[in-house]
Design a protein around this motif. Structure first.
Motif, short mmCIF file in Angstrom:
data_model
loop_
_atom_site.label_atom_id
_atom_site.label_comp_id
_atom_site.label_asym_id
_atom_site.label_seq_id
_atom_site.Cartn_x
_atom_site.Cartn_y
_atom_site.Cartn_z
N GLY A 109 0.78 -1.24 0.00
CA GLY A 109 0.00 0.00 0.00
C GLY A 109 0.80 1.28 0.00
O GLY A 109 0.25 2.35 -0.19
N GLY A 110 2.12 1.18 0.20
CA GLY A 110 2.95 2.40 0.18
C GLY A 110 3.24 2.83 -1.25
O GLY A 110 3.29 2.00 -2.15
N ILE A 111 3.42 4.14 -1.43
CA ILE A 111 3.68 4.66 -2.78
C ILE A 111 4.83 5.66 -2.74
O ILE A 111 4.92 6.48 -1.82
N LYS A 112 5.72 5.56 -3.73
CA LYS A 112 6.81 6.53 -3.89
C LYS A 112 6.67 7.11 -5.28
O LYS A 112 6.46 6.37 -6.25
N ILE A 113 6.79 8.42 -5.41
CA ILE A 113 6.67 9.04 -6.73
C ILE A 113 7.95 9.82 -7.05
O ILE A 113 8.42 10.61 -6.22
N TYR A 114 8.50 9.56 -8.24
CA TYR A 114 9.69 10.26 -8.71
C TYR A 114 9.36 10.91 -10.04
O TYR A 114 8.54 10.39 -10.80
N THR A 115 10.03 12.01 -10.35
CA THR A 115 9.91 12.52 -11.71
C THR A 115 10.91 11.75 -12.58
O THR A 115 11.90 11.19 -12.08
N VAL A 116 10.63 11.72 -13.88
CA VAL A 116 11.55 11.06 -14.82
C VAL A 116 12.91 11.75 -14.75
O VAL A 116 13.96 11.10 -14.77
N LYS A 117 12.90 13.06 -14.62
CA LYS A 117 14.16 13.82 -14.54
C LYS A 117 14.97 13.47 -13.29
O LYS A 117 16.19 13.49 -13.32
N GLU A 118 14.27 13.13 -12.22
CA GLU A 118 15.00 12.69 -11.00
C GLU A 118 15.69 11.35 -11.26
O GLU A 118 16.81 11.12 -10.80
N LEU A 119 15.01 10.47 -11.99
CA LEU A 119 15.57 9.13 -12.22
C LEU A 119 16.65 9.13 -13.30
O LEU A 119 17.51 8.25 -13.32
N LEU A 120 16.58 10.10 -14.21
CA LEU A 120 17.59 10.19 -15.28
C LEU A 120 17.92 11.67 -15.51
O LEU A 120 17.45 12.29 -16.45
N PRO A 121 18.73 12.23 -14.62
CA PRO A 121 18.96 13.69 -14.66
C PRO A 121 19.74 14.16 -15.90
O PRO A 121 19.52 15.28 -16.34
N VAL A 122 20.61 13.32 -16.43
CA VAL A 122 21.40 13.77 -17.58
C VAL A 122 21.25 12.73 -18.70
O VAL A 122 22.22 12.09 -19.11
N GLY A 123 20.01 12.58 -19.18
CA GLY A 123 19.73 11.58 -20.22
C GLY A 123 20.22 12.04 -21.58
O GLY A 123 20.44 13.23 -21.82
N PHE A 124 20.34 11.09 -22.48
CA PHE A 124 20.78 11.38 -23.84
C PHE A 124 19.62 11.91 -24.69
O PHE A 124 18.56 11.29 -24.74
N VAL A 125 19.82 13.05 -25.34
CA VAL A 125 18.83 13.56 -26.29
C VAL A 125 19.52 13.98 -27.58
O VAL A 125 20.69 14.42 -27.54
#
Ligand code: THU
Length: 126
Positions: A109-125
């Motif tokens: 029942g517990g929930i953790k929420i992350y932004t995509v930017k938190e999980l991949l701060p310097v992603g390839f674009v």
């Protein structure tokens, strides 16, 4: 759809997981900015590298149905522990939901929420 409802959809999708090699069943449910939901599970292969994670299954289903603007994704596993997306999936999240969020179940029942930017701060674009 609320975070908890999206988690429930991911749990339903997890029932379809094909994981005879790892025995680690994962489910995901992604919601578009318009509120449409697509689900996915991990699909493994005897040639391990050909396996696909639940997150990518769900996202590729959405994109192949014409949806490219995704808002949030829920990911669950049977482990009872937090199941954060792998590195490859984070890069795929960045492609279709750079401003999106990732909802993870923690314990019962517990929930953790992350932004995509938190999980991949310097992603390839490109
Ligand atoms: N897996 C996912 O589907 N998503 C994750 O976030 C982590 C890992 C799958 C891949 C493989 O089928 C199994 O879990 C064990 O790594």
């Amino acid at each position: 759809m609320t975070e908890r409802q999206l988690i429930q959809k991911a749990k339903q999708a997890m029932q379809q997981a094909y994981a005879p090699y790892s025995h680690f069943r994962v489910g995901a449910a992604v919601m578009t900015k318009q509120g449409k939901v697509f689900t996915g599970c991990n699909v493994e292969n005897a040639s391990y590298g050909a396996s696909c994670c639940a997150e990518r299954t769900a996202i590729f289903k959405a994109v192949s149905e014409g949806e490219r603007e995704l808002a949030k994704i829920a990911v669950v596993s049977e482990s009872g522990k937090l199941t954060p997306p792998c590195g490859i999936c984070r890069q795929v999240l960045l492609e279709f939901m750079p401003e999106g969020s990732v909802i993870l179940e923690q314990g019962e029942g517990g929930i953790k929420i992350y932004t995509v930017k938190e999980l991949l701060p310097v992603g390839f674009v490109l």
